[in-house]
Each structure stands twice: as C-alpha cells, then as structure tokens.
Design an enzyme around this catalytic site. Sequence first.
Site, PDB file in Angstrom:
ATOM      1  N   CYS A 175       0.868  -0.921  -0.128  1.00  0.00           N
ATOM      2  CA  CYS A 175       0.120  -0.180  -0.008  1.00  0.00           C
ATOM      3  C   CYS A 175       0.539   1.248  -0.089  1.00  0.00           C
ATOM      4  O   CYS A 175       1.649   1.237   0.965  1.00  0.00           O
ATOM      5  CB  CYS A 175      -0.553  -0.236   1.299  1.00  0.00           C
ATOM      6  SG  CYS A 175      -2.146   1.437   1.457  1.00  0.00           S
ATOM      7  N   CYS A 191      -5.305   4.473   6.482  1.00  0.00           N
ATOM      8  CA  CYS A 191      -6.187   4.275   5.739  1.00  0.00           C
ATOM      9  C   CYS A 191      -6.830   2.827   6.904  1.00  0.00           C
ATOM     10  O   CYS A 191      -5.972   2.046   6.870  1.00  0.00           O
ATOM     11  CB  CYS A 191      -6.644   4.045   4.900  1.00  0.00           C
ATOM     12  SG  CYS A 191      -7.466   2.721   4.427  1.00  0.00           S
ATOM     13  N   CYS A 201      -7.252  -2.246   5.207  1.00  0.00           N
ATOM     14  CA  CYS A 201      -5.892  -3.707   4.751  1.00  0.00           C
ATOM     15  C   CYS A 201      -5.468  -3.614   6.100  1.00  0.00           C
ATOM     16  O   CYS A 201      -5.174  -2.814   6.266  1.00  0.00           O
ATOM     17  CB  CYS A 201      -5.748  -3.715   4.235  1.00  0.00           C
ATOM     18  SG  CYS A 201      -6.874  -3.585   1.892  1.00  0.00           S
ATOM     19  N   CYS A 247      -5.661   2.855  -4.819  1.00  0.00           N
ATOM     20  CA  CYS A 247      -5.994   1.137  -3.849  1.00  0.00           C
ATOM     21  C   CYS A 247      -5.656   0.362  -4.326  1.00  0.00           C
ATOM     22  O   CYS A 247      -6.117   0.964  -5.254  1.00  0.00           O
ATOM     23  CB  CYS A 247      -7.079   1.765  -3.794  1.00  0.00           C
ATOM     24  SG  CYS A 247      -7.820   0.918  -1.969  1.00  0.00           S
ATOM     25  N   GLN A 266     -23.126  -7.754  -2.125  1.00  0.00           N
ATOM     26  CA  GLN A 266     -21.708  -8.137  -1.996  1.00  0.00           C
ATOM     27  C   GLN A 266     -20.644  -7.550  -2.815  1.00  0.00           C
ATOM     28  O   GLN A 266     -20.845  -7.235  -3.647  1.00  0.00           O
ATOM     29  CB  GLN A 266     -21.585  -9.799  -1.758  1.00  0.00           C
ATOM     30  CG  GLN A 266     -22.447 -10.408  -1.047  1.00  0.00           C
ATOM     31  CD  GLN A 266     -21.882 -10.601   0.859  1.00  0.00           C
ATOM     32  OE1 GLN A 266     -20.545 -10.464   1.389  1.00  0.00           O
ATOM     33  NE2 GLN A 266     -22.311 -11.276   1.548  1.00  0.00           N
ATOM     34  N   TYR A 313     -32.790 -12.822   5.825  1.00  0.00           N
ATOM     35  CA  TYR A 313     -32.131 -11.807   5.536  1.00  0.00           C
ATOM     36  C   TYR A 313     -31.689 -11.575   3.586  1.00  0.00           C
ATOM     37  O   TYR A 313     -30.045 -11.644   4.253  1.00  0.00           O
ATOM     38  CB  TYR A 313     -30.314 -12.239   6.931  1.00  0.00           C
ATOM     39  CG  TYR A 313     -30.830 -12.508   8.067  1.00  0.00           C
ATOM     40  CD1 TYR A 313     -30.961 -11.373   8.798  1.00  0.00           C
ATOM     41  CD2 TYR A 313     -31.055 -13.674   7.758  1.00  0.00           C
ATOM     42  CE1 TYR A 313     -31.903 -11.930   9.720  1.00  0.00           C
ATOM     43  CE2 TYR A 313     -31.789 -14.038   9.400  1.00  0.00           C
ATOM     44  CZ  TYR A 313     -31.340 -12.965  10.483  1.00  0.00           C
ATOM     45  OH  TYR A 313     -31.646 -13.673  11.713  1.00  0.00           O
ATOM     46  N   GLU A 337     -36.067 -10.259   3.598  1.00  0.00           N
ATOM     47  CA  GLU A 337     -35.513  -9.307   4.580  1.00  0.00           C
ATOM     48  C   GLU A 337     -36.486  -7.691   4.674  1.00  0.00           C
ATOM     49  O   GLU A 337     -37.176  -7.297   4.431  1.00  0.00           O
ATOM     50  CB  GLU A 337     -34.789  -8.934   3.195  1.00  0.00           C
ATOM     51  CG  GLU A 337     -33.909  -7.438   2.487  1.00  0.00           C
ATOM     52  CD  GLU A 337     -33.401  -7.678   3.529  1.00  0.00           C
ATOM     53  OE1 GLU A 337     -32.119  -8.236   3.702  1.00  0.00           O
ATOM     54  OE2 GLU A 337     -33.250  -6.665   3.974  1.00  0.00           O
ATOM     55  N   ASP A 364     -28.319 -15.523   6.336  1.00  0.00           N
ATOM     56  CA  ASP A 364     -27.999 -15.039   5.946  1.00  0.00           C
ATOM     57  C   ASP A 364     -27.287 -13.788   7.029  1.00  0.00           C
ATOM     58  O   ASP A 364     -27.624 -12.631   6.285  1.00  0.00           O
ATOM     59  CB  ASP A 364     -27.235 -14.375   4.712  1.00  0.00           C
ATOM     60  CG  ASP A 364     -25.427 -13.757   4.468  1.00  0.00           C
ATOM     61  OD1 ASP A 364     -25.153 -13.846   5.062  1.00  0.00           O
ATOM     62  OD2 ASP A 364     -25.787 -14.093   3.255  1.00  0.00           O
ATOM     63  N   CYS A 422     -21.280 -13.476   8.625  1.00  0.00           N
ATOM     64  CA  CYS A 422     -20.204 -12.976   8.337  1.00  0.00           C
ATOM     65  C   CYS A 422     -18.839 -12.410   9.809  1.00  0.00           C
ATOM     66  O   CYS A 422     -18.259 -11.334   9.175  1.00  0.00           O
ATOM     67  CB  CYS A 422     -20.159 -11.303   7.411  1.00  0.00           C
ATOM     68  SG  CYS A 422     -20.829 -10.477   8.246  1.00  0.00           S
TER      69      CYS A 422
HETATM   70  N1  SAH Z   1     -27.541 -12.193   1.636  1.00  0.00           N
HETATM   71  C1  SAH Z   1     -27.817 -11.266   1.198  1.00  0.00           C
HETATM   72  C2  SAH Z   1     -27.635 -10.291   2.286  1.00  0.00           C
HETATM   73  C3  SAH Z   1     -26.795 -10.602   3.612  1.00  0.00           C
HETATM   74  S1  SAH Z   1     -26.372  -9.659   4.159  1.00  0.00           S
HETATM   75  C4  SAH Z   1     -26.532 -11.674   0.442  1.00  0.00           C
HETATM   76  O1  SAH Z   1     -25.265 -12.545   0.733  1.00  0.00           O
HETATM   77  O2  SAH Z   1     -26.425 -10.132  -0.261  1.00  0.00           O
HETATM   78  C5  SAH Z   1     -27.616  -9.327   5.437  1.00  0.00           C
HETATM   79  C6  SAH Z   1     -28.900  -8.787   5.160  1.00  0.00           C
HETATM   80  O3  SAH Z   1     -30.035  -8.627   6.493  1.00  0.00           O
HETATM   81  C7  SAH Z   1     -28.625  -6.970   5.096  1.00  0.00           C
HETATM   82  O4  SAH Z   1     -29.959  -7.171   3.654  1.00  0.00           O
HETATM   83  C8  SAH Z   1     -29.289  -6.335   5.878  1.00  0.00           C
HETATM   84  O5  SAH Z   1     -30.655  -5.303   5.455  1.00  0.00           O
HETATM   85  C9  SAH Z   1     -31.042  -7.697   6.459  1.00  0.00           C
HETATM   86  N2  SAH Z   1     -31.178  -7.897   8.115  1.00  0.00           N
HETATM   87  C10 SAH Z   1     -30.764  -6.857   8.821  1.00  0.00           C
HETATM   88  N3  SAH Z   1     -31.285  -7.312  10.220  1.00  0.00           N
HETATM   89  C11 SAH Z   1     -32.620  -8.521  10.202  1.00  0.00           C
HETATM   90  C12 SAH Z   1     -33.400  -9.108  10.324  1.00  0.00           C
HETATM   91  N4  SAH Z   1     -33.565  -8.924  11.262  1.00  0.00           N
HETATM   92  N5  SAH Z   1     -34.439  -9.689   9.586  1.00  0.00           N
HETATM   93  C13 SAH Z   1     -34.431  -9.754   8.205  1.00  0.00           C
HETATM   94  N6  SAH Z   1     -33.514  -9.122   7.320  1.00  0.00           N
HETATM   95  C14 SAH Z   1     -32.102  -8.398   8.343  1.00  0.00           C
END
Ligand code: SAH
Length: 447
Positions: A72, A77, A80, A156, A278, A307, A328, A376, A403
């Site tokens: 870098c 920043c 990383c 970057c 993502q 999610y 969602e 997720d 994550c």
């Molecule tokens: N599976 C998707 C998003 C994952 S990120 C992908 O791979 O693109 C997590 C997501 O959960 C975000 O879009 C966020 O807005 C949503 N989220 C956060 N809290 C939540 C909840 N309590 N119930 C439902 N969705 C939620």
Amino acid sequence: MTKLGSKHWVEITDLTDKGDGVGTLLGRPLFVEGALPGDEVEVKLTQIKPNYLHGLIGQIGTPAAERVDDFCAHQACGGCQVRTLSYQGQLAHKQQLVQREMQRFGLNCEVKPVLGMAEPFAWRNKAQFAVRQIDGGAEIGFYRKHSHQLVACDDCAVQDPLHIELLARLRQWLQQHDVRAYDEHNHSGDLRHVVTRKGFATGEVMLVLVTRTEVLPAQAELLAQLADLNLTTIVHNVHGERGNRVMGLDNRVLTGNGVIRDTLDGLDFIISPLSFYQVNPSQTEVLYKQALQLAELTGNETVYDLYCGIGTISLFLARHASKVIGIELIPEAIADAEENAKANGLSNTEFHVGRAEVLVPELYQQGVSADVVVVDPPRKGCDQALLQTLTAMAPKTLVYVSCNPKTLARDLAWLTANGFSLEQLQPVDMFPHTLHVEAVAQLRWQG
Ligand code: SAH
C-alpha cells in the site's frame, strides 16, 4: 524497573481481531501494531497497565516467515489490517480464527481450509469515500485507522481502478467549485460521502453523492465533468441527520434510472443505492455455490432464504428448489429481489419485508414450514426468537452463512444443543488483507 519508553526484544505469538501483534512481557500481554506472529521485534513501551501493555514496533530482528512487503502506498486508512502478512498466511490465520471461536463454544467440527482468491487485488466493487474540510478546502478519501480523520489518497490496490479515477475527478470538481464538505461536529456543510459501485460482469457504474442539505452544489458542473465516463446512473442522496450512517433514505436520480445491473453465475441482478450487495463479486460466486451445495437440494424442497437482501442467494437456490421464500428487513431490497426474480424467470419465489425473528415465527404459526433453511444474518447473528422457531420447524438442512465467527459459534452452539448436528464448516475469503472472515456452516436436523 520497566519504564515507559524502555525498549525490549519480544517474540510475537498472536494477532488481535484488529491485526495488532501480541507478545508477552512482564507476564502480561503486550500489543504491538504492525508486528506479526513469528516476528522477533524490538518494542518501545508506550502504555503500562496492570493487565496489559502497549508498545511501538522498532527494529525487526527475525521477521516472521510469512512477512511480506507492504503493497500500500498510503499505509494510513483502516481498510486492510494485515498487508504485511502473505496471502497464504492470511488464509491460514482466518482458518485458525474460526477454529478458535468454535473451540471457545466447545464445538468439534473440522474447519476446512479457507477458499481464497487467485489474485487478491482490485477485488472491491464498491468504494465509500468521506468528504471533509481540511485547511479551508474540501478533501475526499478514506478515514484514517480508528478515526474520522481523512486520508486523502489517490490510489488503492484493493479497489477497482474506476473508483480511483472517480476519486480524482471528484477531488477536482470539489476544489474547482468550492464545494463545502460536511462537518460532523457542527453538523454543517454540504457533501458528506460519495459511494461508487460497479457491476463487475456488466461494467455498469453507480455514483451516489450524499449531502446534508437538499441541494447538491455545482451539480451541473459535476455532470459535465463526468460526462465522458458514461456512468450508468448518478444519484443524489439527501441525509440530513447526524450520525455515522453513510446514506439517508431520500434518493433523487440525476442520470440513468437509479440502479445498476450485475450478473452472478448467469443470474442478472439489479442493485439500488440502499440495497446490500456483496463487495467481492468473484468470491460471492464461490460463497453462494458453497451455500447451494451445502443446501443439498433435490428440486422438491420449500426453502427459506432469511436475510435475503436483493434475493441473490434466493435465486441461486430457486433454480434447484420447488419454492423459495425470501425475508429481508429493507423494503427497497425486497423490491429489487422481486424484480430480480421476474427478470430471471424464477416464478417459484416469494419475498416478504420484515424482521426474520418476527416474520418466521408468524409464518410458521400460519403453517408455512420449510424443508431447508438458509440464513445470512448481519454481524450480530440470529435472534433467539428465530433460532427457537427453527428448532420447532426442524428443517432437514440448515445452512448458516456468517460474516462473524463469534456470533456464528454462539448460534451454532445453541442450535447443536437443541436438535441440530454440525456437519461442515467452510470459510470463504471475501475480504483479502483484512481480518474479516466469512463462513458457511451446514447443520442437519437430528431431533
Ligand atoms: N443474503 C444477502 C444479504 C446478506 S447481508 C446477500 O448475500 O446479499 C444481511 C441482510 O440482512 C441485509 O440485507 C440486511 O438489510 C438484512 N437484515 C438485517 N437485520 C435483519 C432482520 N432482523 N431480519 C431480516 N433481515 C435483516
């Protein structure tokens, strides 16, 4: 006596979550920014506390076998954290991080080697630049590590080059037209942030300019200055509230139609300014293929994708399932998900706006069950009310995309104590040179 400012040779044995090296001195952990496990370094003590010490790295006597040169140009920043650890070293460390969290919760499951990138540079499809007033002029860049101080950078290595070109163009525009930067202490000034997003497969680009007030200063000049780049869409986002959230809810489309498209594994997606998408597209395909594979669909299943964001995983699943129900929180993301399902001809999907921990128990009460569930969640993991409903529903397979290994381990411990068995655990590297770890777990219902 060991005093502040005294120098000591220390062997570094571990890394913190933030990427600082850890050694031992005076029987206490010693934290050293810039040091790596395996380094023997000279450390100048800067803080002496009863339970820990902090020091500054000096000479490196024996470097760690995995130490490499910093790639870098700015080194300032907070993006990383582990640039001097070789990429193979980073992947090994991430595997260990997941292993450690599992052990902390008494979970015995092999953590597979992390699936990494062949070329871990220029992988980011999204850049978020802050705009701040420095020495009487507006400056644009990233935040310095652990702060809201701006680092005015012009390159970057992890960003797509287009974001960097836009950064230079925007700096010119800011300075030529005396655009006032936002001041977070006084909640004054105009331009707060700039967000750029690129569809790697389509080449489409979105630029979002976030202002505190309703007016985007020097708007006509900006559009003229960027005209030759043929950006797909430019959006003005108004965010009048205080706080760290980058964007407000009010989007005003200046050019294009306010969305960009991208393609993942042959599926087309539209992405709105506020929707989660993502940031590492090539690894997103790797991650989603893992989730799909671990879901073990035969084509007859009803599947929950919780999610679901803009329905990316939902559509990967829908090609191999009887029906997919996506849930969602963000209405705009669900609108995108519905459009995406339609555009890809996947009519075996339905999407609901709401909290997974509220909607899934309600739907289950109404008799809506699933054979396979994919979750997720954001970093804080799943809510208890959701986990309890999942054990009542007893799907044959549960795929948990995470994550955050800490909340993943916590939730897996609860699920395995309540009827599920943990079968597979596969980390995927979505964020090279950082300490963020993504992992996919497969659980089976045992009853
Ligand atoms: N599976 C998707 C998003 C994952 S990120 C992908 O791979 O693109 C997590 C997501 O959960 C975000 O879009 C966020 O807005 C949503 N989220 C956060 N809290 C939540 C909840 N309590 N119930 C439902 N969705 C939620």
